[in-house]
Design a protein around this motif. Sequence first.
Motif, PDB file in Angstrom:
ATOM      1  N   LEU A  59      18.702   2.545   8.939  1.00 38.69           N
ATOM      2  CA  LEU A  59      18.944   3.641   7.991  1.00 38.69           C
ATOM      3  C   LEU A  59      17.626   4.335   7.640  1.00 38.69           C
ATOM      4  O   LEU A  59      17.573   5.566   7.560  1.00 38.69           O
ATOM      5  CB  LEU A  59      19.620   3.122   6.719  1.00 38.69           C
ATOM      6  CG  LEU A  59      19.925   4.224   5.715  1.00 38.69           C
ATOM      7  CD1 LEU A  59      21.007   5.167   6.227  1.00 38.69           C
ATOM      8  CD2 LEU A  59      20.339   3.640   4.370  1.00 38.69           C
ATOM      9  N   PHE A  87      34.777  10.873  12.012  1.00 40.86           N
ATOM     10  CA  PHE A  87      33.852  11.387  10.988  1.00 40.86           C
ATOM     11  C   PHE A  87      33.877  10.560   9.697  1.00 40.86           C
ATOM     12  O   PHE A  87      33.012  10.733   8.851  1.00 40.86           O
ATOM     13  CB  PHE A  87      34.130  12.862  10.689  1.00 40.86           C
ATOM     14  CG  PHE A  87      33.649  13.778  11.771  1.00 40.86           C
ATOM     15  CD1 PHE A  87      32.316  14.129  11.848  1.00 40.86           C
ATOM     16  CD2 PHE A  87      34.523  14.242  12.745  1.00 40.86           C
ATOM     17  CE1 PHE A  87      31.847  14.956  12.864  1.00 40.86           C
ATOM     18  CE2 PHE A  87      34.069  15.066  13.766  1.00 40.86           C
ATOM     19  CZ  PHE A  87      32.737  15.425  13.829  1.00 40.86           C
ATOM     20  N   ASP A  88      34.854   9.673   9.554  1.00 40.54           N
ATOM     21  CA  ASP A  88      34.809   8.737   8.431  1.00 40.54           C
ATOM     22  C   ASP A  88      33.901   7.550   8.745  1.00 40.54           C
ATOM     23  O   ASP A  88      33.670   6.690   7.899  1.00 40.54           O
ATOM     24  CB  ASP A  88      36.211   8.222   8.097  1.00 40.54           C
ATOM     25  CG  ASP A  88      37.027   9.289   7.381  1.00 40.54           C
ATOM     26  OD1 ASP A  88      36.427  10.202   6.775  1.00 40.54           O
ATOM     27  OD2 ASP A  88      38.271   9.220   7.454  1.00 40.54           O
ATOM     28  N   ALA A  89      33.443   7.506   9.976  1.00 42.87           N
ATOM     29  CA  ALA A  89      32.542   6.421  10.386  1.00 42.87           C
ATOM     30  C   ALA A  89      31.277   7.014  10.999  1.00 42.87           C
ATOM     31  O   ALA A  89      30.652   6.408  11.869  1.00 42.87           O
ATOM     32  CB  ALA A  89      33.245   5.507  11.387  1.00 42.87           C
ATOM     33  N   GLY A  90      30.898   8.201  10.543  1.00 43.87           N
ATOM     34  CA  GLY A  90      29.698   8.815  11.088  1.00 43.87           C
ATOM     35  C   GLY A  90      29.438  10.182  10.498  1.00 43.87           C
ATOM     36  O   GLY A  90      30.194  10.646   9.638  1.00 43.87           O
ATOM     37  N   ARG A  91      28.371  10.818  10.923  1.00 43.72           N
ATOM     38  CA  ARG A  91      28.033  12.150  10.468  1.00 43.72           C
ATOM     39  C   ARG A  91      27.092  12.788  11.484  1.00 43.72           C
ATOM     40  O   ARG A  91      26.442  12.095  12.258  1.00 43.72           O
ATOM     41  CB  ARG A  91      27.420  12.119   9.070  1.00 43.72           C
ATOM     42  CG  ARG A  91      26.288  11.130   8.898  1.00 43.72           C
ATOM     43  CD  ARG A  91      25.784  11.109   7.466  1.00 43.72           C
ATOM     44  NE  ARG A  91      24.988  12.302   7.227  1.00 43.72           N
ATOM     45  CZ  ARG A  91      24.587  12.709   6.004  1.00 43.72           C
ATOM     46  NH1 ARG A  91      24.904  12.002   4.941  1.00 43.72           N
ATOM     47  NH2 ARG A  91      23.866  13.782   5.864  1.00 43.72           N
ATOM     48  N   GLY A  99      31.213   1.125  11.363  1.00 35.88           N
ATOM     49  CA  GLY A  99      31.745   2.091  10.397  1.00 35.88           C
ATOM     50  C   GLY A  99      30.739   3.161  10.013  1.00 35.88           C
ATOM     51  O   GLY A  99      31.030   3.992   9.144  1.00 35.88           O
ATOM     52  N   ASP A 100      29.568   3.146  10.608  1.00 32.93           N
ATOM     53  CA  ASP A 100      28.537   4.131  10.259  1.00 32.93           C
ATOM     54  C   ASP A 100      27.630   4.372  11.470  1.00 32.93           C
ATOM     55  O   ASP A 100      26.591   3.750  11.621  1.00 32.93           O
ATOM     56  CB  ASP A 100      27.716   3.630   9.067  1.00 32.93           C
ATOM     57  CG  ASP A 100      26.772   4.701   8.517  1.00 32.93           C
ATOM     58  OD1 ASP A 100      26.629   5.768   9.164  1.00 32.93           O
ATOM     59  OD2 ASP A 100      26.186   4.476   7.442  1.00 32.93           O
ATOM     60  N   ARG A 132      25.780   7.342  13.361  1.00 35.31           N
ATOM     61  CA  ARG A 132      25.352   8.715  13.103  1.00 35.31           C
ATOM     62  C   ARG A 132      24.777   9.403  14.334  1.00 35.31           C
ATOM     63  O   ARG A 132      24.103   8.767  15.132  1.00 35.31           O
ATOM     64  CB  ARG A 132      24.315   8.712  11.966  1.00 35.31           C
ATOM     65  CG  ARG A 132      24.876   8.075  10.725  1.00 35.31           C
ATOM     66  CD  ARG A 132      23.884   7.997   9.595  1.00 35.31           C
ATOM     67  NE  ARG A 132      24.493   7.271   8.484  1.00 35.31           N
ATOM     68  CZ  ARG A 132      24.076   7.312   7.236  1.00 35.31           C
ATOM     69  NH1 ARG A 132      23.029   8.057   6.932  1.00 35.31           N
ATOM     70  NH2 ARG A 132      24.700   6.631   6.295  1.00 35.31           N
ATOM     71  N   LEU A 168      16.866   3.709  -1.305  1.00 32.89           N
ATOM     72  CA  LEU A 168      17.267   4.635  -0.252  1.00 32.89           C
ATOM     73  C   LEU A 168      18.730   4.420   0.125  1.00 32.89           C
ATOM     74  O   LEU A 168      19.477   5.377   0.336  1.00 32.89           O
ATOM     75  CB  LEU A 168      16.372   4.473   0.984  1.00 32.89           C
ATOM     76  CG  LEU A 168      16.711   5.446   2.117  1.00 32.89           C
ATOM     77  CD1 LEU A 168      16.383   6.886   1.735  1.00 32.89           C
ATOM     78  CD2 LEU A 168      15.997   5.070   3.408  1.00 32.89           C
ATOM     79  N   ILE A 169      19.138   3.165   0.203  1.00 29.69           N
ATOM     80  CA  ILE A 169      20.540   2.875   0.554  1.00 29.69           C
ATOM     81  C   ILE A 169      21.478   3.449  -0.502  1.00 29.69           C
ATOM     82  O   ILE A 169      22.504   4.057  -0.172  1.00 29.69           O
ATOM     83  CB  ILE A 169      20.759   1.355   0.723  1.00 29.69           C
ATOM     84  CG1 ILE A 169      19.985   0.848   1.944  1.00 29.69           C
ATOM     85  CG2 ILE A 169      22.238   1.039   0.846  1.00 29.69           C
ATOM     86  CD1 ILE A 169      19.979  -0.668   2.103  1.00 29.69           C
ATOM     87  N   TRP A 218      20.857   5.998  -2.535  1.00 27.66           N
ATOM     88  CA  TRP A 218      20.835   7.457  -2.375  1.00 27.66           C
ATOM     89  C   TRP A 218      21.789   7.869  -1.256  1.00 27.66           C
ATOM     90  O   TRP A 218      22.592   8.787  -1.413  1.00 27.66           O
ATOM     91  CB  TRP A 218      19.406   7.928  -2.056  1.00 27.66           C
ATOM     92  CG  TRP A 218      19.371   9.382  -1.670  1.00 27.66           C
ATOM     93  CD1 TRP A 218      19.333  10.456  -2.512  1.00 27.66           C
ATOM     94  CD2 TRP A 218      19.402   9.921  -0.338  1.00 27.66           C
ATOM     95  NE1 TRP A 218      19.339  11.626  -1.784  1.00 27.66           N
ATOM     96  CE2 TRP A 218      19.384  11.320  -0.454  1.00 27.66           C
ATOM     97  CE3 TRP A 218      19.453   9.339   0.944  1.00 27.66           C
ATOM     98  CZ2 TRP A 218      19.403  12.169   0.664  1.00 27.66           C
ATOM     99  CZ3 TRP A 218      19.472  10.177   2.048  1.00 27.66           C
ATOM    100  CH2 TRP A 218      19.450  11.572   1.899  1.00 27.66           C
ATOM    101  N   ASP A 219      21.682   7.143  -0.145  1.00 31.51           N
ATOM    102  CA  ASP A 219      22.502   7.476   1.020  1.00 31.51           C
ATOM    103  C   ASP A 219      23.996   7.306   0.712  1.00 31.51           C
ATOM    104  O   ASP A 219      24.813   8.150   1.060  1.00 31.51           O
ATOM    105  CB  ASP A 219      22.082   6.569   2.184  1.00 31.51           C
ATOM    106  CG  ASP A 219      22.817   6.898   3.465  1.00 31.51           C
ATOM    107  OD1 ASP A 219      22.587   8.004   4.005  1.00 31.51           O
ATOM    108  OD2 ASP A 219      23.623   6.072   3.929  1.00 31.51           O
ATOM    109  N   ALA A 240      27.006   8.912   3.000  1.00 30.92           N
ATOM    110  CA  ALA A 240      27.222   7.814   3.942  1.00 30.92           C
ATOM    111  C   ALA A 240      28.707   7.773   4.295  1.00 30.92           C
ATOM    112  O   ALA A 240      29.557   7.905   3.424  1.00 30.92           O
ATOM    113  CB  ALA A 240      26.798   6.484   3.327  1.00 30.92           C
ATOM    114  N   PRO A 241      29.015   7.602   5.576  1.00 30.99           N
ATOM    115  CA  PRO A 241      30.421   7.562   5.985  1.00 30.99           C
ATOM    116  C   PRO A 241      31.156   6.406   5.304  1.00 30.99           C
ATOM    117  O   PRO A 241      30.624   5.298   5.214  1.00 30.99           O
ATOM    118  CB  PRO A 241      30.364   7.335   7.494  1.00 30.99           C
ATOM    119  CG  PRO A 241      28.945   7.426   7.908  1.00 30.99           C
ATOM    120  CD  PRO A 241      28.081   7.445   6.710  1.00 30.99           C
TER     121      PRO A 241
END
Lengths: 506, 506
Positions: A29, A229-233, A248-249, A251, B29-30, B32-33, B38-39
């Motif tokens: 992250l 998109f619920d598991a990324g951006r 689940g994340d 990016r 930071l986490i 904030w994200d 964050a997804p």
Amino acid sequence: MTTNQFEHKLHEFKQYLQKMKSYEEAIGLIYWDMRTGAPKKGIATRSEVVGVLSGEHFKMSVASEMGEWLDYFSEPEQDARLNRVERKIVAECKKDYDRSKRIPPQKYQDYVVLTSQSESVWEEAKHNSNYAIFQPYLEKIVATNLEFIDLWGYQGHKYNTLLDMYEPGMTVAKLDQVFGALREKVVPLLSAIQASKHKPETGFLKQTFDKEQQKKFSLFILGQMGYDFDAGRLDETVHPFATGLNPGDVRITTRYLLDDVNSALFGTIHEGGHALYEQNISPDLIGTPLCTGTSMGIHESQSRFWENMIGRSRPFWNRYYQDVQKHYPGQFDSVRVEDFYRATNEVKPSLIRIEADELTYNLHIMVRYEIEKELFSESVRVADLPEVWNEKYRDYLGIAPTTNGEGVLQDVHWSGGAFGYFPSYALGNMYAAQMMRTIRKELPDFDGLLEAGNLIPIKEWLSEKVYRHGKLLTPTEIITEVTGEELNPDYLVDYFQEKYGDIYKL
Amino acid sequence: MTTNQFEHKLHEFKQYLQKMKSYEEAIGLIYWDMRTGAPKKGIATRSEVVGVLSGEHFKMSVASEMGEWLDYFSEPEQDARLNRVERKIVAECKKDYDRSKRIPPQKYQDYVVLTSQSESVWEEAKHNSNYAIFQPYLEKIVATNLEFIDLWGYQGHKYNTLLDMYEPGMTVAKLDQVFGALREKVVPLLSAIQASKHKPETGFLKQTFDKEQQKKFSLFILGQMGYDFDAGRLDETVHPFATGLNPGDVRITTRYLLDDVNSALFGTIHEGGHALYEQNISPDLIGTPLCTGTSMGIHESQSRFWENMIGRSRPFWNRYYQDVQKHYPGQFDSVRVEDFYRATNEVKPSLIRIEADELTYNLHIMVRYEIEKELFSESVRVADLPEVWNEKYRDYLGIAPTTNGEGVLQDVHWSGGAFGYFPSYALGNMYAAQMMRTIRKELPDFDGLLEAGNLIPIKEWLSEKVYRHGKLLTPTEIITEVTGEELNPDYLVDYFQEKYGDIYKL
């Protein structure tokens, strides 16, 4: 009692691994943040945070508890009680542990500092085409890697030990064979393409394209691919990448060039392919070292499958070209879908790997592979690399750079010590073509799916065959189980010959 | 030899603290994200990461090494060798260490789980105005805090121990005095305002305002305040906040309401005030526990100084109203700057604290203070809070909620066990007014600076007097050194009387 002890130890071991994974996720992250918009004045302190977390992670990976668990679970009696996933976890940890333990901590620490300094020096060297300032760093990095190889041990070629870090089981012998076969067919094909009178017109790809529309189109195509998109951006960055923090994340980042409609689009599809892999790893593997792609080559096969086999195919554009026209109103009125398709597949030898077309890309990789192999058989000196580089470019691509910035200094990899990584890119192309052959058999109306914009069955097929396994299967097991045979470069050759034979009317 | 030992220990101790700070920064930071995009499917795993890092941080704060260092540096001989910053660091660590060590680990762990569950239950309770489901959680939280207070010890009122966590040195005796004095003047002032015939027109604040323009205007004002965008960034969120990860990375979030031009604007200025504090802490304090605001009250004084004393002042709008008109073309054509100024300062008793005007806000805080005080003197039962709440609202504000959702359940604080926090908000108002009096003396043409849009000397004055010290000075030291006297509510009263006397023609 021993069952209780076994269960107890296994539970503790798994918790420990989950904790290690938590550190990796936090570090991931932080890197994502640093590359997508962290304020520059905070970077120095943030780098210390990364240092602290990486240090803790490394300590855990070589701690005495780790060694004790690995010894315990490797005993035949305990091993027999492990299920398939657990056994693979133990094997993975053991591989890492053995590798890390053989390097004296101070030597490793010095190396981390060296590569970190080297990356900054490389940046300046590339910017000023000044190989001389980078050379001493590269010499030390190669020398240290040779020392490490001696400590790690090797079979056959020293370079094999490095290859194995990115593509478990890969060897010089195998790469010589597949790259040889590939080169043998690619070079004459390239000559034929260059001699063809039927070259695509590409001028219309280089207009000015609204950034917001590029972003909308990128998001649209990601949605079509089944990116969740619920598991990324999707964010912007200078050097695009995908990062799987957990399934689940996952990016994606991309870069919008205002004068090139295809750069962000294919970049996004490429990273989207990596992301589909990470998003669809089985939830059972979360919190374990198996919750990631099995190798760089297989990972790259997925980004390239989506980018090239799908994204640069005629049926894909038969469906989606209308959306290009809609997103950039008026800008493609006089361009037919066939012209657009041919333009996105233009083949032209060039100096920069990351700007290369699908065909010549593999030649860029072979140049680097040959050089790395020679570096680690100590048959070429770091001092001679600029000359060797230029010579090989002339030999493989028929052109040579005039500056080291667009030559030997173009890639970041060596400055970070990532030798053995480059072959993954070409392996990815070969794996992708081989899987393509199989998927066409198993999803008989493959082109029809593309023509209909129905990409989800393709994503599901790949999830079932590749993604869900994470690192539970080796690259060889994956390619063999999916396609019925080991890596075979002929499928990529066939794909190229068919595709370019058609486009260039050979 | 002992000097060497001292230096060596001090070096190790500082490295240890820097490592703790690294964990805090990663956790920051986490968070904030998680709050900015964050997804959602990755949140469960991410929460485990937070758990791991927080656990490590807590372990470090109570580790035996920490105890040994604190004992060592508290010896008179070693203490004499510490410089002022080092001595304060030791004192801060000792305070935390003693507090943490007195709670049995299992009890603390249970409490963390309880408050985490309680926050979810509170959300549902608020949504459905259902106090009954929240009550048992709140009872346990209060009971646990009472146990903790017994373990921590207290002087005078049990609530003092909680107050001290957010505002070191603050007591019930002091708060009773300053809140009493404030209430005595605010209540009649409020009556006079309500009776005034010169009420501001506010309808024009409630048009539809383009979100992109709101964002541009927020960024513009932050720039005017001297917020350093190379050391921060502005993002969107549901509940706005500022977070200082390190002085080079202090992030602000805001929320854009399409039907309210002032919500995002004043929210941004408020968080911007917090951010200026954190951005301007002396670099010498980076990596130490002193690299943060000295207390919640002083922190809040800075957000409120910028939001209210500057952002809601006439000279400020004499300069910046033209920019409102420019950012929302046509929407303020018929509104004079004086009308806009008066509208942004409308006073009207309301039920919701976070929507309250500058004057009545303090009454909302006094209600909560009185309730918390009674909870910890055990003179009110948790079961009776809804009734007590409504009664006090009638008493202090002349209105009472019809549902618990807009009454006793409106704030998140109690569900997380943050008792003693609320007074900070009103303390912030008092500190801010008191500093305002001083700054007007020391920067004689203060209003002229605002009229000229020259806010930087104000930021620099505050940096010099408040921000750079971080936690090196106590709140009492700060207010005394800056203004020459201890906290005095009269300045806020004077400010209110002058401001509203003018606006409402009293």
